[in-house]
Design a protein around this motif. Structure first.
Motif, PDB file in Angstrom:
ATOM      1  N   LYS A  53       0.746  -1.142   0.048  1.00 36.33           N
ATOM      2  CA  LYS A  53      -0.045  -0.088   0.056  1.00 36.33           C
ATOM      3  C   LYS A  53       0.747   1.376   0.074  1.00 36.33           C
ATOM      4  CE  LYS A  53      -3.490   0.865   2.947  1.00 36.33           C
ATOM      5  NZ  LYS A  53      -4.620   1.173   2.147  1.00 36.33           N
ATOM      6  N   ARG A  55       2.074   2.232   2.927  1.00 39.60           N
ATOM      7  CA  ARG A  55       1.227   2.938   4.005  1.00 39.60           C
ATOM      8  C   ARG A  55       2.365   3.032   5.114  1.00 39.60           C
ATOM      9  NH1 ARG A  55      -3.852   1.626   6.186  1.00 39.60           N
ATOM     10  NH2 ARG A  55      -4.314   1.609   8.547  1.00 39.60           N
ATOM     11  N   SER A 140      -8.104  -1.019   4.114  1.00 38.12           N
ATOM     12  CA  SER A 140      -8.680  -0.842   2.783  1.00 38.12           C
ATOM     13  C   SER A 140      -7.395  -1.247   1.638  1.00 38.12           C
ATOM     14  CB  SER A 140      -9.447   0.568   2.580  1.00 38.12           C
ATOM     15  OG  SER A 140      -8.255   1.611   3.035  1.00 38.12           O
ATOM     16  N   ASN A 142      -6.363  -0.142  -0.931  1.00 38.19           N
ATOM     17  CA  ASN A 142      -6.071   1.045  -2.117  1.00 38.19           C
ATOM     18  C   ASN A 142      -4.539   1.470  -1.667  1.00 38.19           C
ATOM     19  OD1 ASN A 142      -7.591   1.914   0.466  1.00 38.19           O
ATOM     20  ND2 ASN A 142      -6.207   3.701   0.024  1.00 38.19           N
ATOM     21  N   SER A 148     -10.633   4.475  -0.999  1.00 37.86           N
ATOM     22  CA  SER A 148     -10.770   3.160  -0.693  1.00 37.86           C
ATOM     23  C   SER A 148     -11.531   2.523  -2.015  1.00 37.86           C
ATOM     24  CB  SER A 148     -11.538   2.968   0.325  1.00 37.86           C
ATOM     25  OG  SER A 148     -10.706   3.439   1.613  1.00 37.86           O
ATOM     26  N   HIS A 233      -6.360  11.502   3.209  1.00 38.93           N
ATOM     27  CA  HIS A 233      -7.148  10.351   3.097  1.00 38.93           C
ATOM     28  C   HIS A 233      -8.033  10.611   1.763  1.00 38.93           C
ATOM     29  CE1 HIS A 233      -6.557   7.915   6.595  1.00 38.93           C
ATOM     30  NE2 HIS A 233      -6.962   7.072   5.934  1.00 38.93           N
TER      31      HIS A 233
HETATM   32 MG    MG Z   1      -7.704   3.333   4.441  1.00 35.24          MG
END
Ligand code: MG
Ligand code: TXA
Length: 339
Positions: A53, A55, A140, A142, A148, A233
């Protein structure tokens, strides 16, 4: 490096469970949005989720279980309020922050001593957790910062070549991520609004409070209650502005903004049934529940169509309004015009 991401269906659920059990990554449908799943007991698998991701590693994942009874495999010291919320709203689009049990990997919780737990109602999600035989950690599905995904196609767009498989379960019913309630700091605090509304929660936990950052950006030096709050986001590539208010005033304002726009192709996300010249129009829906269901897919579609400037019509007229408003404001980086 994964070369090809397999597209699976409910028929391949045993294979999908096996991939998770062996430490792989499988994206799967839930009633909210698609999740990107790995074994919640496996630190290396959790690390792969963050890599796929892009992330930040301090943003913890939600642990998904197949039934309410399995929550105690992940959490301990569950408060009376939390028990009541579990009885009332699970399985469903609700996530609770609970005290973590040590079997849950620290990679999943980003080192916190609390864990986010959710029991989805979606049949495929529950079948996958059962087939895997372990709780599934999943954010999620994405790329970090993008809206998302609410279809398997959206997941593929972001994740093809980065994960082992995607299970196609069609469109997601709710369309925005689960409601998150923290139950570990005394009482209950709503951290993220979703399909289970504040009003619904209050029928079971009358003292529940809303976190103040649901509709406001964090101050530069502020530490959020939920790590995810500090990241941008739900943002498409296009620049989004929310135009909020009653029908006629909203339409008048958007027409004026379109006529003055100098930033590329215009799009309008519709809540009312207007027609705008010189703009790509996508229907959000006339109720907030419909708008929630269509919002992320619409933002992605504007990007596909090369739209650079999006005006979103909005009026918070029913229960799901807080969830939609929270996602829209973030997508717009809090650029909101009230008319
Ligand atoms: Mg998310
Ligand atoms: O509907 C959903 O919730 C979807 C589906 C796949 O279940 N999942 C989802 O996950 O939206 P994600 O990772 O995109 O959002 C989870 C949020 C993040 O903002 C994270 O910071 C917060 O939950 N979170 C997770 N664990 C937490 C904890 N222990 N304390 C506070 N916040 C936590």
């Amino acid at each position: 490096m994964i070369v090809e991401t397999k597209l699976l269906t409910m028929e391949n659920i045993t294979d999908a469970g096996e991939i998770i059990r062996r430490g792989g990554l499988v994206a799967f449908p839930t009633e909210t949005v698609y999740g990107l799943g790995a074994s919640a007991y496996d630190d290396d698998a959790a690390r792969k989720i963050y890599a796929a991701k892009g992330r930040p590693s301090d943003n913890p994942l939600i642990v998904h279980v197949a039934s309410k009874e399995e929550i105690s495999a992940a959490a301990r010291d569950i408060s009376q309020d939390a028990k009541r919320l579990i009885d009332a709203f699970m399985p469903g689009p609700l996530t609770l922050i609970l005290h973590k049990k040590s079997v849950i990997s620290d990679g999943v919780t980003a080192g916190l001593d609390t864990v986010a737990v959710r029991c989805p109602s979606h049949g495929t999600a529950r079948a996958l957790i059962r087939a895997a035989g372990v709780p599934i950690a999943a954010p999620s599905a994405n790329i970090s910062g993008k809206p998302s995904p609410t279809t398997a196609r959206d997941v593929m767009e972001d994740m093809n070549g980065r994960i082992d498989a995607v299970i196609d379960g069609g469109c997601c019913e709710v369309g925005v991520e689960s409601t998150i309630v923290d139950t570990t700091r005394g009482g209950c605090v709503l951290l993220r609004p979703g399909g289970i509304t504040f009003e619904m929660l209050r029928t079971v936990a009358p003292d529940i409070r809303k976190d103040k950052n649901i509709l406001l950006p964090l101050a530069a030096d502020e530490k959020p209650v939920s790590p995810g709050m500090k990241y941008r986001h739900y943002a498409p590539d296009a620049e989004v502005t929310v135009i909020e208010g009653g029908r006629e005033a909203v339409q008048r304002k958007i027409k004026e903004l379109i006529s003055r726009n100098q930033n590329g192709k215009c799009g309008v996300l519709l809540m009312y049934d207007a027609v705008y010249d010189d703009a790509v129009m996508i229907n959000g829906g006339s109720t907030n529940a419909e708008y929630a269901r269509n919002l992320f897919a619409a933002l992605r579609e504007f990007d596909r169509l090369g739209v650079q400037t999006v005006f979103a019509e909005f009026d918070e007229n029913d229960g799901c309004g807080l969830a939609v408003r929270n996602r829209l404001y973030k997508a717009a980086a809090y650029k909101v015009i009230r008319v």
